[in-house]
Scaffold this active site. Sequence first.
Site, PDB file in Angstrom:
ATOM      1  N   SER A  79       0.904  -1.224   0.070  1.00 37.42           N
ATOM      2  CA  SER A  79      -0.034   0.208   0.003  1.00 37.42           C
ATOM      3  C   SER A  79       0.811   1.248  -0.021  1.00 37.42           C
ATOM      4  O   SER A  79       0.232   2.431   0.189  1.00 37.42           O
ATOM      5  CB  SER A  79      -0.953   0.086   1.163  1.00 37.42           C
ATOM      6  OG  SER A  79      -0.360  -0.486   2.236  1.00 37.42           O
TER       7      SER A  79
ATOM      8  N   THR B 129      -1.392   3.346   4.204  1.00 38.21           N
ATOM      9  CA  THR B 129      -0.784   4.612   4.096  1.00 38.21           C
ATOM     10  C   THR B 129       0.020   4.803   5.236  1.00 38.21           C
ATOM     11  O   THR B 129      -0.394   4.533   6.408  1.00 38.21           O
ATOM     12  CB  THR B 129      -1.654   5.749   4.113  1.00 38.21           C
ATOM     13  OG1 THR B 129      -2.335   5.678   2.955  1.00 38.21           O
ATOM     14  CG2 THR B 129      -0.868   7.038   4.321  1.00 38.21           C
TER      15      THR B 129
ATOM     16  N   THR C  83       1.767   6.885   0.129  1.00 35.55           N
ATOM     17  CA  THR C  83       0.829   5.730  -0.134  1.00 35.55           C
ATOM     18  C   THR C  83       0.511   5.550  -1.584  1.00 35.55           C
ATOM     19  O   THR C  83       1.010   6.327  -2.419  1.00 35.55           O
ATOM     20  CB  THR C  83      -0.857   6.188   0.440  1.00 35.55           C
ATOM     21  OG1 THR C  83      -1.537   4.899   0.315  1.00 35.55           O
ATOM     22  CG2 THR C  83      -1.240   7.309  -0.426  1.00 35.55           C
TER      23      THR C  83
ATOM     24  N   ARG D  25      -7.664   8.947  -9.512  1.00 32.19           N
ATOM     25  CA  ARG D  25      -8.003   9.255  -8.372  1.00 32.19           C
ATOM     26  C   ARG D  25      -7.057   9.695  -7.552  1.00 32.19           C
ATOM     27  O   ARG D  25      -5.863   9.279  -7.415  1.00 32.19           O
ATOM     28  CB  ARG D  25      -8.789   8.210  -7.827  1.00 32.19           C
ATOM     29  CG  ARG D  25      -9.358   8.199  -6.384  1.00 32.19           C
ATOM     30  CD  ARG D  25      -8.650   7.751  -5.303  1.00 32.19           C
ATOM     31  NE  ARG D  25      -9.071   7.799  -3.841  1.00 32.19           N
ATOM     32  CZ  ARG D  25      -8.317   7.558  -2.685  1.00 32.19           C
ATOM     33  NH1 ARG D  25      -7.408   7.406  -2.857  1.00 32.19           N
ATOM     34  NH2 ARG D  25      -9.166   7.452  -1.689  1.00 32.19           N
TER      35      ARG D  25
ATOM     36  N   THR E 292      -5.014   8.105   7.998  1.00 32.68           N
ATOM     37  CA  THR E 292      -4.901   6.940   7.349  1.00 32.68           C
ATOM     38  C   THR E 292      -6.524   6.566   6.886  1.00 32.68           C
ATOM     39  O   THR E 292      -7.416   6.818   7.823  1.00 32.68           O
ATOM     40  CB  THR E 292      -4.223   5.869   7.779  1.00 32.68           C
ATOM     41  OG1 THR E 292      -4.136   4.743   6.682  1.00 32.68           O
ATOM     42  CG2 THR E 292      -4.702   5.457   9.000  1.00 32.68           C
ATOM     43  N   GLY E 293      -6.830   5.675   5.900  1.00 30.74           N
ATOM     44  CA  GLY E 293      -8.138   5.286   5.947  1.00 30.74           C
ATOM     45  C   GLY E 293      -8.883   5.805   4.614  1.00 30.74           C
ATOM     46  O   GLY E 293      -7.915   6.101   3.720  1.00 30.74           O
TER      47      GLY E 293
HETATM   48  C1  SD4 Z   1      -6.307   7.085   0.363  1.00 30.04           C
HETATM   49  N1  SD4 Z   1      -5.730   7.366   2.737  1.00 30.04           N
HETATM   50  O1  SD4 Z   1      -5.571   6.996  -0.532  1.00 30.04           O
HETATM   51  C2  SD4 Z   1      -5.334   6.740   1.683  1.00 30.04           C
HETATM   52  C3  SD4 Z   1      -5.246   5.007   1.802  1.00 30.04           C
HETATM   53  C4  SD4 Z   1      -5.113   4.836   3.123  1.00 30.04           C
HETATM   54  O2  SD4 Z   1      -5.893   3.218   4.491  1.00 30.04           O
HETATM   55  O3  SD4 Z   1      -4.567   5.292   3.993  1.00 30.04           O
HETATM   56  N2  SD4 Z   1      -5.816   3.696   3.443  1.00 30.04           N
HETATM   57  O4  SD4 Z   1      -7.245   7.309   0.705  1.00 30.04           O
END
Ligand code: SD4
Length: 343
Positions: A94, A204, A222, A232, A255-256
């Site tokens: 990731s 991330t 990330t 995107r 993160t997320g």
């Molecule tokens: C995103 N925040 O591209 C990042 C991905 C991530 O847990 O952190 N995923 O939306």
Amino acid sequence: MLLILFYMSDRRKFVKLSFLSSVALLAGKNLFARTAKADGEFATVKDEPVVISTWDFGKAANAAAWEVLKTGGRALDAVETGVKVPEADPDNQSVGYGGRPDRDGKVTLDACIMDENSRCGSVACLEHVTHAISVARMVMERTPHVMLAGEGATQFAFENGFKKENLLTAKSEAEWKAWLKESKYKPQNNIENMMPGGKLNHDTIGMIAMDKKGDLSGACTTSGMAYKMRGRVGDSPIIGAGLFVDNEVGAATSTGVGEEVIRIVGAHLVVELMRQGLSPQAACKKAVERIAARNPKQAKEVQVGFLALHKSGKYGAFALQKGFSYAVKNGNVEQVFDAPSLF
Ligand code: SD4
């Protein structure tokens, strides 16, 4: 004397604790390793270095950052050095090299960096370069701009000495091809993609450091949500959403599911809440609650986690769902904690 009395009266507890610790050590485990401590329990004092970062893999990244901090290095250099560890790790799917591709099979990276003087740099949808964070730093240091995106970002990287690489590993390619057979697109907690087998694999890296001078910097990098639409961009390269540093107050990262973070300009919100007097954990919690209040039904289905460091050296985190962890390293502590969560 007092100490001896305390020791005597508490001896039973002490013996019991020692016994439990020995059993845990013999079992090869630290019983206390992942306890979510009260906010700031291990707080450092101002002007002592500390580095914190998202997820379990933050531990290895922190160790690299610590090498810079412990010798009096700058927080900015520490965070760049630190996040380059997961960026280069092919097993981390990731971040950086080996990251999962978009739905067209292209690995595109988002990253940003910010220092104690509010100088910042960012790249979005960068291709063919492992160390997106170093390109982001070059945007900060060598251009009058904050953010470069897509082909322009990639061209800038090549013009500044980065070599063209193929970031798609055989493993990530095979998973993407398996995903293509079903081609669903629904975020999953702590995964944010449709990995065959539903294997957990985070995510991330957001890192914040404070150096010996008490100066703060942060980095976030990330490959974004796996199998995202081409083009995107998530929260991670957006200053204020995925990362924010205010040297007077503190810093935060996220993160997320990036879309949820962008909608509330998450990292900036957390820093502003700390400015108003909230502790790092309370500030992260309030930001998470704001996401949940906006769309309570959806909030149960996605993950967002915030991590914050106050200028005082206190740190804290909070997530929508269980499962978000963060790593801390300073002179006394090297540990991964489970963040508390709303659900
Ligand atoms: C995103 N925040 O591209 C990042 C991905 C991530 O847990 O952190 N995923 O939306």
